[in-house]
Design a protein around this motif. Structure first.
Motif, PDB file in Angstrom:
ATOM      1  N   GLY A 178       0.821  -1.208   0.000  1.00  0.00           N
ATOM      2  CA  GLY A 178       0.000   0.000   0.000  1.00  0.00           C
ATOM      3  C   GLY A 178       0.851   1.253   0.000  1.00  0.00           C
ATOM      4  N   ALA A 179       0.216   2.394   0.191  1.00  0.00           N
ATOM      5  CA  ALA A 179       0.894   3.694   0.162  1.00  0.00           C
ATOM      6  C   ALA A 179       1.916   3.806   1.289  1.00  0.00           C
ATOM      7  N   GLU A 180       2.947   4.581   1.051  1.00  0.00           N
ATOM      8  CA  GLU A 180       4.012   4.771   2.049  1.00  0.00           C
ATOM      9  C   GLU A 180       3.500   5.490   3.298  1.00  0.00           C
ATOM     10  N   HIS A 181       2.516   6.376   3.109  1.00  0.00           N
ATOM     11  CA  HIS A 181       1.984   7.160   4.225  1.00  0.00           C
ATOM     12  C   HIS A 181       1.349   6.225   5.263  1.00  0.00           C
ATOM     13  N   ALA A 182       1.811   6.331   6.510  1.00  0.00           N
ATOM     14  CA  ALA A 182       1.296   5.468   7.584  1.00  0.00           C
ATOM     15  C   ALA A 182       0.280   6.204   8.451  1.00  0.00           C
ATOM     16  N   LEU A 183      -0.758   5.484   8.864  1.00  0.00           N
ATOM     17  CA  LEU A 183      -1.706   6.034   9.831  1.00  0.00           C
ATOM     18  C   LEU A 183      -1.037   6.004  11.208  1.00  0.00           C
ATOM     19  N   PRO A 184      -1.555   6.755  12.187  1.00  0.00           N
ATOM     20  CA  PRO A 184      -0.951   6.749  13.522  1.00  0.00           C
ATOM     21  C   PRO A 184      -0.849   5.326  14.091  1.00  0.00           C
ATOM     22  N   GLY A 185       0.305   4.998  14.651  1.00  0.00           N
ATOM     23  CA  GLY A 185       0.526   3.685  15.263  1.00  0.00           C
ATOM     24  C   GLY A 185       0.749   2.555  14.284  1.00  0.00           C
ATOM     25  N   GLU A 186       0.966   2.890  13.018  1.00  0.00           N
ATOM     26  CA  GLU A 186       1.105   1.871  11.977  1.00  0.00           C
ATOM     27  C   GLU A 186       2.536   1.859  11.448  1.00  0.00           C
ATOM     28  N   LEU A 187       3.110   0.672  11.337  1.00  0.00           N
ATOM     29  CA  LEU A 187       4.415   0.507  10.706  1.00  0.00           C
ATOM     30  C   LEU A 187       4.158   0.030   9.289  1.00  0.00           C
ATOM     31  N   VAL A 188       4.939   0.506   8.332  1.00  0.00           N
ATOM     32  CA  VAL A 188       4.710   0.159   6.932  1.00  0.00           C
ATOM     33  C   VAL A 188       5.951  -0.496   6.332  1.00  0.00           C
ATOM     34  N   THR A 189       5.735  -1.586   5.621  1.00  0.00           N
ATOM     35  CA  THR A 189       6.803  -2.259   4.893  1.00  0.00           C
ATOM     36  C   THR A 189       6.182  -2.876   3.643  1.00  0.00           C
ATOM     37  N   ARG A 190       6.942  -3.692   2.929  1.00  0.00           N
ATOM     38  CA  ARG A 190       6.375  -4.411   1.785  1.00  0.00           C
ATOM     39  C   ARG A 190       7.100  -5.749   1.658  1.00  0.00           C
ATOM     40  N   TRP A 191       6.497  -6.657   0.902  1.00  0.00           N
ATOM     41  CA  TRP A 191       7.114  -7.963   0.674  1.00  0.00           C
ATOM     42  C   TRP A 191       8.306  -7.805  -0.275  1.00  0.00           C
ATOM     43  N   GLN A 192       9.391  -8.541  -0.013  1.00  0.00           N
ATOM     44  CA  GLN A 192      10.458  -8.664  -1.013  1.00  0.00           C
ATOM     45  C   GLN A 192       9.847  -9.449  -2.167  1.00  0.00           C
ATOM     46  N   GLU A 193       9.214 -10.549  -1.792  1.00  0.00           N
ATOM     47  CA  GLU A 193       8.351 -11.287  -2.716  1.00  0.00           C
ATOM     48  C   GLU A 193       7.395 -12.066  -1.832  1.00  0.00           C
ATOM     49  N   PRO A 194       6.112 -12.152  -2.221  1.00  0.00           N
ATOM     50  CA  PRO A 194       5.134 -12.834  -1.364  1.00  0.00           C
ATOM     51  C   PRO A 194       5.539 -14.291  -1.124  1.00  0.00           C
ATOM     52  N   PRO A 195       5.544 -14.723   0.151  1.00  0.00           N
ATOM     53  CA  PRO A 195       5.926 -16.101   0.481  1.00  0.00           C
ATOM     54  C   PRO A 195       4.847 -17.108   0.097  1.00  0.00           C
ATOM     55  N   SER A 196       5.190 -18.379   0.131  1.00  0.00           N
ATOM     56  CA  SER A 196       4.255 -19.448  -0.263  1.00  0.00           C
ATOM     57  C   SER A 196       3.031 -19.512   0.655  1.00  0.00           C
ATOM     58  N   TRP A 197       3.194 -19.174   1.917  1.00  0.00           N
ATOM     59  CA  TRP A 197       2.083 -19.242   2.874  1.00  0.00           C
ATOM     60  C   TRP A 197       1.211 -17.988   2.854  1.00  0.00           C
ATOM     61  N   TYR A 198       1.611 -17.009   2.060  1.00  0.00           N
ATOM     62  CA  TYR A 198       0.900 -15.734   1.958  1.00  0.00           C
ATOM     63  C   TYR A 198      -0.518 -15.938   1.433  1.00  0.00           C
ATOM     64  N   SER A 199      -1.424 -15.130   1.947  1.00  0.00           N
ATOM     65  CA  SER A 199      -2.809 -15.157   1.488  1.00  0.00           C
ATOM     66  C   SER A 199      -3.267 -13.712   1.323  1.00  0.00           C
ATOM     67  N   GLN A 200      -3.755 -13.365   0.123  1.00  0.00           N
ATOM     68  CA  GLN A 200      -4.149 -11.984  -0.159  1.00  0.00           C
ATOM     69  C   GLN A 200      -5.216 -11.501   0.811  1.00  0.00           C
ATOM     70  N   GLY A 201      -4.991 -10.326   1.384  1.00  0.00           N
ATOM     71  CA  GLY A 201      -5.961  -9.725   2.303  1.00  0.00           C
ATOM     72  C   GLY A 201      -5.933 -10.313   3.699  1.00  0.00           C
ATOM     73  N   ALA A 202      -4.990 -11.206   3.975  1.00  0.00           N
ATOM     74  CA  ALA A 202      -4.930 -11.847   5.288  1.00  0.00           C
ATOM     75  C   ALA A 202      -4.481 -10.867   6.366  1.00  0.00           C
ATOM     76  N   ILE A 203      -4.898 -11.157   7.591  1.00  0.00           N
ATOM     77  CA  ILE A 203      -4.493 -10.390   8.761  1.00  0.00           C
ATOM     78  C   ILE A 203      -3.948 -11.408   9.757  1.00  0.00           C
ATOM     79  N   TRP A 204      -2.692 -11.219  10.150  1.00  0.00           N
ATOM     80  CA  TRP A 204      -2.061 -12.141  11.082  1.00  0.00           C
ATOM     81  C   TRP A 204      -1.898 -11.447  12.431  1.00  0.00           C
ATOM     82  N   LEU A 205      -2.227 -12.160  13.493  1.00  0.00           N
ATOM     83  CA  LEU A 205      -1.975 -11.648  14.833  1.00  0.00           C
ATOM     84  C   LEU A 205      -0.791 -12.428  15.385  1.00  0.00           C
TER      85      LEU A 205
END
Length: 169
Positions: free
Chosen positions: A109-136
Motif C-alpha cells: 500500500g501507500a508509504e503514508h502510515a496512519l498513527p501507530g502503523e508501521l509500513v513495509t512491503r514484501w520482497q516477494e510474497p511467500p508461499s504461505w501468503y494469502s491476499q488480504g490476510a491479517i495475522w496476529l
C-alpha cells in the motif's frame, strides 16, 4: 417425649448442615458428569493453525524498527485496502488503555502510515501468503491467529481482547 423432639431437631439440624455443605459438591459433580451449566469457552474467529513462520523470518523489504514488546497485527495491503487500513486503525483505538499492547504492521500500500502503523512491503510474497490476510503475532513474533478478508473487524477485536485477557503482561 420432649427429649425425643429435641433429639429429632438436632438430627434435622445436622442433616441440613450436611446438605448445605454437600450440595455444591454434588452440583459440581453433576455439571462435570453431564456438562450442564458449564459456560462455553471463547471460540476464536480467526484460524488458530497459522501456516506463517515467526515474524523475524518474513521476507519483508525492510525490517520494521520497533517490533518487539507488543502483539503485532500484520496485514496484507497488496490489493486496495484503504477501507481495511482505516478499520484496523479504528480497532486499535477501540482497545482503549490496552492499545499500547498492540502494533499494526501494514505490508504494501501507500508509504503514508496512519498513527501507530508501521509500513513495509514484501520482497516477494511467500508461499504461505494469502491476499488480504491479517495475522496476529504474539510479542515473540509467533503467529497466534490468522483472519481472512471476510472476517469482521468486530470479531478480530473480540479475539484480541480475549487474548489480552488471558495473556497478562
Amino acid at each position: 417425649m420432649q427429649h425425643a423432639q429435641v433429639a429429632r431437631y438436632q438430627r434435622l439440624k445436622l442433616l441440613l448442615i450436611f446438605i448445605v455443605f454437600a450440595a455444591p459438591m454434588a452440583a459440581a459433580w453433576g455439571m462435570v458428569k453431564w456438562g450442564v451449566g458449564i459456560p462455553f469457552g471463547h471460540k476464536a474467529h480467526g484460524e488458530v493453525h497459522v501456516a506463517a513462520p515467526n515474524l523475524n523470518e518474513w521476507p519483508l523489504a525492510n525490517e520494521p524498527e520497533s517490533l518487539g514488546e507488543a502483539w503485532t497485527l500484520a496485514f496484507d495491503c497488496l490489493s486496495d485496502c484503504e477501507q481495511r487500513k482505516d478499520e484496523l486503525w479504528r480497532l486499535h483505538r477501540a482497545l482503549g488503555r490496552e492499545a499500547p499492547r498492540l502494533q499494526r504492521l501494514r505490508i504494501g500500500g501507500a508509504e503514508h502510515a496512519l498513527p501507530g502503523e508501521l509500513v513495509t512491503r514484501w520482497q516477494e510474497p511467500p508461499s504461505w501468503y494469502s491476499q488480504g490476510a491479517i495475522w496476529l503475532m504474539d510479542p515473540m513474533g509467533n503467529p497466534a491467529l490468522v483472519f481472512n478478508e471476510q472476517t469482521e473487524t468486530t470479531d478480530i477485536l473480540d479475539d484480541i481482547r480475549h487474548l489480552f485477557k488471558v495473556n497478562h503482561h
